[in-house]
Scaffold this active site. Structure first.
Site, PDB file in Angstrom:
ATOM      1  N   LEU A   1     -59.891  14.542  28.216  1.00  0.00           N
ATOM      2  CA  LEU A   1     -58.902  14.691  29.297  1.00  0.00           C
ATOM      3  C   LEU A   1     -58.113  15.980  29.099  1.00  0.00           C
ATOM      4  O   LEU A   1     -57.538  16.216  28.040  1.00  0.00           O
ATOM      5  CB  LEU A   1     -57.948  13.502  29.340  1.00  0.00           C
ATOM      6  CG  LEU A   1     -56.999  13.474  30.556  1.00  0.00           C
ATOM      7  CD1 LEU A   1     -56.686  12.036  30.958  1.00  0.00           C
ATOM      8  CD2 LEU A   1     -55.698  14.222  30.289  1.00  0.00           C
TER       9      LEU A   1
ATOM     10  N   HIS B   1     -51.020  14.266  18.075  1.00  0.00           N
ATOM     11  CA  HIS B   1     -50.418  15.564  18.363  1.00  0.00           C
ATOM     12  C   HIS B   1     -49.216  15.348  19.281  1.00  0.00           C
ATOM     13  O   HIS B   1     -49.256  14.510  20.190  1.00  0.00           O
ATOM     14  CB  HIS B   1     -51.454  16.467  19.043  1.00  0.00           C
ATOM     15  CG  HIS B   1     -51.030  17.886  19.195  1.00  0.00           C
ATOM     16  ND1 HIS B   1     -50.200  18.292  20.218  1.00  0.00           N
ATOM     17  CD2 HIS B   1     -51.305  18.994  18.461  1.00  0.00           C
ATOM     18  CE1 HIS B   1     -49.997  19.598  20.116  1.00  0.00           C
ATOM     19  NE2 HIS B   1     -50.654  20.047  19.067  1.00  0.00           N
TER      20      HIS B   1
END
Length: 356
Positions: free
Chosen positions: A126, A230
């Site tokens: 994505l 992240h």
């Protein structure tokens, strides 16, 4: 107006742009024209073929901003993560070291190579343009894949998985890779990440040590990075946990990013989805209602949009003529609808029971 649809050959330049601007760079979406062309061709073949059970199919979607006439996002479903080759992860485990003579008993945390995730369906790759991050358009792109899976369950596994990019430090380096993988490959994290995207991750498992890694022997920075996503993906993690996914004991073999798993029938978009016949009405007379994801029933011409969840007294979904045309549905045709917002009680905190 935003729509999620299958990728087309004409979308190649947009995919190149999205691959190049992904934050951080994604292994499963390399900025490599030949690989992206192969992805598009493979996706179109997957949408067109008859499937009775999941295999090596790859379904790639794009998010199109119709007002701008641009493709602004992409996302993929891998029907079976390990269909072509084993999908390797590290599994977090606990070993007990004990000695009765010394009266010592210690529980030691380890990481062991695993390919258990190979049999799951993977939501991956994505990427969305920065100006759309954190918006309903990003949620539509991420969760429209669930609307597609809900309509064609025979094409996918009972368990879905997502691997999130792992933590990188202020210099953009992976503490986990520097503590583990770098000892076996004379390359930095970004080089090896790109190489794995262009080729495959299987060579990593072939070279990495086959024995468990003792966490106590890693650097403190590497240990702190295990299972940590992240920062740019924290919002996505929160949304998918609210969807009903659970953190698993598996982490990525490159950067130790978390892998979440969810049983299809326990996910909110599956439990709260409903079929409604369409009733077309002018946009200005539609009543106010909460936004919802609305998907048509076409396999190779799949469409998913966000519109009001406005029902008539007889249970018909009232759509504007614009949305009906975009979905390619006529009055009386059924569409699948699921609320865009996730309720607070949809989330099931903790680990997957099978991972404890």
């Amino acid at each position: 107006m935003m729509v999620v649809r299958p990728v087309r050959p004409a979308d190649l330049p947009a995919l190149e742009r999205l691959a190049g601007t992904a934050s951080p760079s994604l292994t499963n979406l390399p900025a490599h024209r030949d690989r992206l062309e192969e992805r598009i061709a493979r996706s179109r073949h997957s949408f067109s073929r008859e499937v009775d059970f999941p295999g090596d199919e790859l379904y790639t979607f794009v998010l199109e901003d119709l007002e701008r006439g641009e493709v602004v996002g992409t996302a993929t479903i891998r029907a079976e993560a390990g269909a072509r080759e084993a999908y390797y992860t590290y599994r977090q485990e606990t070993l007990i070291h004990a000695s009765q003579q010394l009266n010592v008993r210690r529980e030691v945390q380890t990481l062991a190579l695993s390919h258990e995730v190979s049999e799951t369906t993977q939501l991956c790759a994505l990427s969305i343009e920065p100006r759309y991050r954190g918006t309903s358009a990003e949620s539509l792109l991420r969760r429209a894949r669930l609307m597609f899976i809900a309509q064609y369950p025979e094409r996918f596994a009972e368990v879905l998985a997502m691997a999130f990019p792992g933590y990188l430090d202020e210099r953009g380096e992976s503490p986990f890779w520097n503590s583990v993988g770098r000892h076996f490959f004379v390359r930095d994290y970004h080089d090896i990440n790109y190489l794995a995207g262009v080729r495959s991750k299987s060579f990593i498992a072939e070279v990495m040590p086959q024995f468990p890694l003792y966490l106590a022997l890693l650097t403190p920075q590497a240990r702190a990075a295990i299972g940590r996503e992240h920062p740019d993906h924290e919002t996505a993690m929160t949304e998918m946990l609210a969807e009903g996914f659970l953190r698993s004991r598996h982490v990525d073999i490159f950067d130790a990013g978390p892998v979440i798993k969810g049983e299809r029938d326990r996910l909110a978009s599956f439990r709260r989805a409903a079929w409604h016949p369409v009733r077309v009405r002018p946009a200005h007379v539609l009543p106010d209602a909460e936004p919802a994801m609305i998907a048509n029933q076409r396999l190779d011409d799949f469409r998913c949009v966000v519109a009001r969840y406005a029902l008539s007294p007889t249970g018909q979904l009232m759509l504007s003529s614009e949305h009906a045309e975009l979905l390619g549905v006529e009055e009386g045709r059924a569409v699948l609808v699921a609320p865009l917002a996730l309720a607070a009680d949809d989330s099931e905190l903790g680990y997957d029971e099978g991972e404890l």
